[in-house]
Scaffold this active site. Sequence first.
Site, PDB file in Angstrom:
ATOM      1  N   ASN A  13       2.139  -3.667 -13.316  1.00  0.00           N
ATOM      2  CA  ASN A  13       0.735  -3.336 -13.574  1.00  0.00           C
ATOM      3  C   ASN A  13       0.472  -1.849 -13.787  1.00  0.00           C
ATOM      4  O   ASN A  13      -0.638  -1.463 -14.127  1.00  0.00           O
ATOM      5  CB  ASN A  13      -0.184  -3.892 -12.469  1.00  0.00           C
ATOM      6  N   GLU A 100      10.501   7.494  -3.219  1.00  0.00           N
ATOM      7  CA  GLU A 100       9.467   6.483  -3.490  1.00  0.00           C
ATOM      8  C   GLU A 100       8.132   7.210  -3.640  1.00  0.00           C
ATOM      9  O   GLU A 100       7.801   8.078  -2.824  1.00  0.00           O
ATOM     10  CB  GLU A 100       9.414   5.504  -2.308  1.00  0.00           C
ATOM     11  N   ARG A 109      -5.456   2.093   2.731  1.00  0.00           N
ATOM     12  CA  ARG A 109      -5.942   0.912   2.002  1.00  0.00           C
ATOM     13  C   ARG A 109      -5.746  -0.358   2.851  1.00  0.00           C
ATOM     14  O   ARG A 109      -5.626  -0.283   4.059  1.00  0.00           O
ATOM     15  CB  ARG A 109      -5.223   0.842   0.650  1.00  0.00           C
TER      16      ARG A 109
END
Length: 149
Positions: A13, A100, A109
Amino acid sequence: MANALIMVLNGPNLNLLGAREPEVYGTGTLDDLETLCAETAEGLGIGIEFRQSNLEGELISWIHEARGRAAGLVINPAAYSHTSIAIMDALAALDIPVIEVHLSNIHKRESFRHHSYVSGAADGVICGLGFAGYRLALIALSDILEEDQ
Ligand code: CA2
């Protein structure tokens, strides 16, 4: 390490960057991010291969490809961070430094984003700094590779 090749891999995405959810991921596109990485790499005297896939198996094949070819790897595994033991295993089998990166602060979140399997196989983790996180990851890898010389 001059002319070292760094692979920059992006997960599912992230091809939608700039088109949706600008409040979370900013307004820049994946092409903009590639340009930033390419300019950063040029300034550091290293090369990059920048790729994105929506497929877990393709990301794993690229991680395998990095073995013997790349001197370091930057990866934003996107949602696979939170689900993929297979990507973690592929990274753990690499003997090059891995960083990463997440654009957003995954700890700020939803709770399902707080854990990343990939972090267990990464040498460093950067999150919450947007596109700058990729720039910083490339600088850090360049430093690590210089130190290892
Ligand atoms: O913050 C990041 O970089 C993430 O890796 C992005 C992933 C998310 O699942 C991770 O928890 C954190 C999602 C990437 C989807 O990117 C989009 C970009 C624009 C519009 C829609 C999705």
